[in-house]
Scaffold this active site. Sequence first.
Site, PDB file in Angstrom:
ATOM      1  N   LYS A  20      -5.201   8.199   7.707  1.00 54.67           N
ATOM      2  CA  LYS A  20      -6.639   8.240   8.032  1.00 54.67           C
ATOM      3  C   LYS A  20      -6.835   8.320   9.542  1.00 54.67           C
ATOM      4  O   LYS A  20      -5.883   8.173  10.302  1.00 54.67           O
ATOM      5  CB  LYS A  20      -7.340   7.017   7.448  1.00 54.67           C
ATOM      6  CG  LYS A  20      -7.017   6.712   6.001  1.00 54.67           C
ATOM      7  CD  LYS A  20      -7.556   7.736   5.023  1.00 54.67           C
ATOM      8  CE  LYS A  20      -7.009   7.439   3.640  1.00 54.67           C
ATOM      9  NZ  LYS A  20      -7.692   8.053   2.549  1.00 54.67           N
TER      10      LYS A  20
HETATM   11  C1  LIG Z   1      -7.601   7.177   1.130  1.00 55.42           C
HETATM   12  C2  LIG Z   1      -8.721   7.253   0.185  1.00 55.42           C
HETATM   13  C3  LIG Z   1      -9.014   6.214  -0.723  1.00 55.42           C
HETATM   14  C4  LIG Z   1      -8.116   5.033  -0.979  1.00 55.42           C
HETATM   15  O1  LIG Z   1      -7.674   4.344   0.103  1.00 55.42           O
HETATM   16  P1  LIG Z   1      -6.294   3.524   0.062  1.00 55.42           P
HETATM   17  O2  LIG Z   1      -6.348   2.755   1.341  1.00 55.42           O
HETATM   18  O3  LIG Z   1      -5.179   4.509   0.014  1.00 55.42           O
HETATM   19  O4  LIG Z   1      -6.324   2.641  -1.128  1.00 55.42           O
HETATM   20  C5  LIG Z   1     -10.144   6.335  -1.507  1.00 55.42           C
HETATM   21  N1  LIG Z   1     -10.940   7.413  -1.427  1.00 55.42           N
HETATM   22  C6  LIG Z   1     -10.685   8.436  -0.600  1.00 55.42           C
HETATM   23  C7  LIG Z   1     -11.620   9.593  -0.557  1.00 55.42           C
HETATM   24  C8  LIG Z   1      -9.557   8.396   0.224  1.00 55.42           C
HETATM   25  O5  LIG Z   1      -9.290   9.436   1.025  1.00 55.42           O
END
Ligand SMILES: *Cc1c(COP(=O)(O)O)cnc(C)c1O
Length: 359
Positions: A179
């Site tokens: 992210k």
């Molecule tokens: C990364 C992501 C998640 C989940 O996050 P995690 O930290 O991996 O559990 C949920 N929704 C979207 C759109 C994402 O990109």
Amino acid sequence: MIPIAKPLIGDEEKQAVLEVLDSGMLAQGPRVKAFEEAFAEMCDTRYAIATANGTTALHVALLAHEIGPGDEVITTPFTFIASANSILYTGATPVFVDIDPVTYNIDPDLIEAAITPKTKAIMPIHLFGLCADMGALNRIAEKHGLAIIEDACQSHGATYKGTHSGAFGTGTFSLYPTKNITSAEGGMITTSDPVIAERCQLIRSHGSKRRYYYDGIGFNFRMTDVHAAIGLTQLQKLARYNEMRIANARYLSAHLQGVTTPAAPEGYGHIFHQYTIRVGDGKRDALCEHLKANGVGYGIYYPVPIHKQTYYTRDLGFDLTLPESERAAEEVVSLPVHPALSQDDLDTIVRVVNTFMGA
Ligand SMILES: *Cc1c(COP(=O)(O)O)cnc(C)c1O
């Protein structure tokens, strides 16, 4: 190979982790509190509640809105699986609405037809770092008395008409390494509603207000101070990282030829979690082979929309056709846009794509 994503961990993050390890306060402690306060400030919300990851943030946010069996939540299938799975965890049913082919976000014109007496909430996903059309969504939510739970897991710092993602309803963020900022694993819920904030705090930690007294059932979805120390340090770099992503995206859009570059509509602050192009005429997969052969990393987000995933069709009986989500799944490819790219990297990406497209 130019990687599609690269977490940038510097000396500040390492130092911050060592300080936590030396402090003896390892689980949810003062660093988590400081990270929550700083995150709420970034989003312009009154509260932020840290969790173990983005998936638990979504799950807790839905539970805090008392969503459960018999309820429906409207969302899109063109997203990471956690968006819809979090709805399933509560016992509620995801109701999939198709996307706008230009923004890849929920098409507001299709929402009202999907509302039933069971609908409790709309979960927009601010996909790739671009906010959903929150003006239209707020009007629909208000008219029908629905909650808005934003999947802002890809949109740290993104804005819609000056308002930050996460500040439109109850926001949920992920701090996974790919992210825009990371805490290794981590999640954050944002809200300005004191009732929702308190429920989130309880659900995150076994439903306990007072140690060893339990009024409701909760989970252990807490963040550690080690992760919070990384996240807090990264948060201070978010604005700069986002600016670098935006500049990289601008360069790519100015130079790529023969492909559909990402939309950057007026009034939206896109933070380019992904730089996603669209390649029609069945050429996408051949382009990917060409990228790989020439040292350019790429990602396909997402190759199968959620309503076509085996668990959803075989086990849950979903039998839907959502043409724009399905077409996007066949045509999109994301190119590197992260802050670690050099000018040489950007020029390589442009050259490799343009050569393939015959431009
Ligand atoms: C990364 C992501 C998640 C989940 O996050 P995690 O930290 O991996 O559990 C949920 N929704 C979207 C759109 C994402 O990109």
